[in-house]
Scaffold this active site. Sequence first.
Site, mmCIF file in Angstrom:
data_model
loop_
_atom_site.group_PDB
_atom_site.id
_atom_site.type_symbol
_atom_site.label_atom_id
_atom_site.label_comp_id
_atom_site.label_asym_id
_atom_site.label_seq_id
_atom_site.Cartn_x
_atom_site.Cartn_y
_atom_site.Cartn_z
ATOM 1 N N CYS B 103 0.894 -1.155 0.000
ATOM 2 C CA CYS B 103 0.000 0.000 0.000
ATOM 3 C C CYS B 103 0.929 1.201 0.000
ATOM 4 O O CYS B 103 1.510 1.542 1.036
ATOM 5 C CB CYS B 103 -0.899 0.007 1.233
ATOM 6 S SG CYS B 103 -1.867 1.529 1.366
ATOM 7 N N CYS B 106 -0.445 4.276 2.327
ATOM 8 C CA CYS B 106 -0.543 4.178 3.793
ATOM 9 C C CYS B 106 -0.223 2.758 4.224
ATOM 10 O O CYS B 106 0.948 2.376 4.233
ATOM 11 C CB CYS B 106 -1.893 4.652 4.315
ATOM 12 S SG CYS B 106 -3.344 4.075 3.415
ATOM 13 N N SER B 107 -1.225 1.955 4.558
ATOM 14 C CA SER B 107 -0.922 0.649 5.138
ATOM 15 C C SER B 107 -2.050 -0.346 4.912
ATOM 16 O O SER B 107 -2.227 -1.259 5.703
ATOM 17 C CB SER B 107 -0.683 0.814 6.632
ATOM 18 O OG SER B 107 -1.810 1.450 7.214
ATOM 19 N N CYS B 108 -2.860 -0.157 3.849
ATOM 20 C CA CYS B 108 -4.004 -1.039 3.614
ATOM 21 C C CYS B 108 -3.547 -2.493 3.545
ATOM 22 O O CYS B 108 -2.568 -2.825 2.874
ATOM 23 C CB CYS B 108 -4.716 -0.639 2.322
ATOM 24 S SG CYS B 108 -5.420 1.018 2.424
#
Lengths: 92, 195
Positions: B103, B106-108
Amino acid sequence: MSRINDVGGQSGFGLVAVEPDGPPFHADWEARVYALNVAMLRRGVYNLDQFRDAIERMPPAEYLAASYYERWLVGVESLTASAAPELRPDDG
Amino acid sequence: MTGHHSNSEIAVRVRRLEERLIGAGLTSDDQLDGIIGQILSGSPANGARVVARAWVDPAFRERLLVDANRALDELGLSMSTGPQPQRLTVVANSATTHNVLVCTLCSCYPIGLLGPSPSWYKSEAYRSRVVREPRAVLAEFGLVLPEATEIVVHDTSAESRHMVLPMRPGGTAGLGEAELAALVTREGLIGTAAV
């Protein structure tokens, strides 16, 4: 306009620090921040897009200096800034 | 990964935030404990179960690749225990193609199914580099792929999460489903390991 979080393809961030089987949370407060965010999302205080936006508009230097869950803390703090404790009758 | 504030400073800030939100009637200690328990119950073992079933049951594999959320139901698993329900897409490795997830923004991550993502997945180093030089990054994880193997990098979005279906290792014909699941690692489900 891209923001500081849009790092795909950029250079200069160094090697990946691989941590095999690292714990999901490195401190209790990280788990608490995680839970606070989920609680606010479930209650509809804000939605996930607003949360992401709150993090992504951090000033670039602050964003880069903050750890992952510190950014979450900034997001929850800023989106709940207007939520004040309820006054109890004896608080006057 | 540590930031510029000390852990104890931040812990105090978090405690203050928590007291304020509980005081405002927006959450409770019990609810927060429940949410933490729920997230820690997500685990790469869930993904490993899905992979093992797909290895032994070709019809399940088909259903998984067409509609992963529905296939998860068959195993009593779900994508609904994270912050919000998420769509899951499963991408299968083959002899010619290797998939890896990131991602960049961000951090999906399929957090409801696999639990919290590893710290490196959320790092700027991984997010910035794996889309530009995936082969080099995978080598740093110890995964050296043949030049002929095509690497497909999936940049995950907020609404749709991915999981990699690794190839079944050779020499595992005699193994049962549980033994096969034990071979699958979190890194294999992200694509930074072969299995």
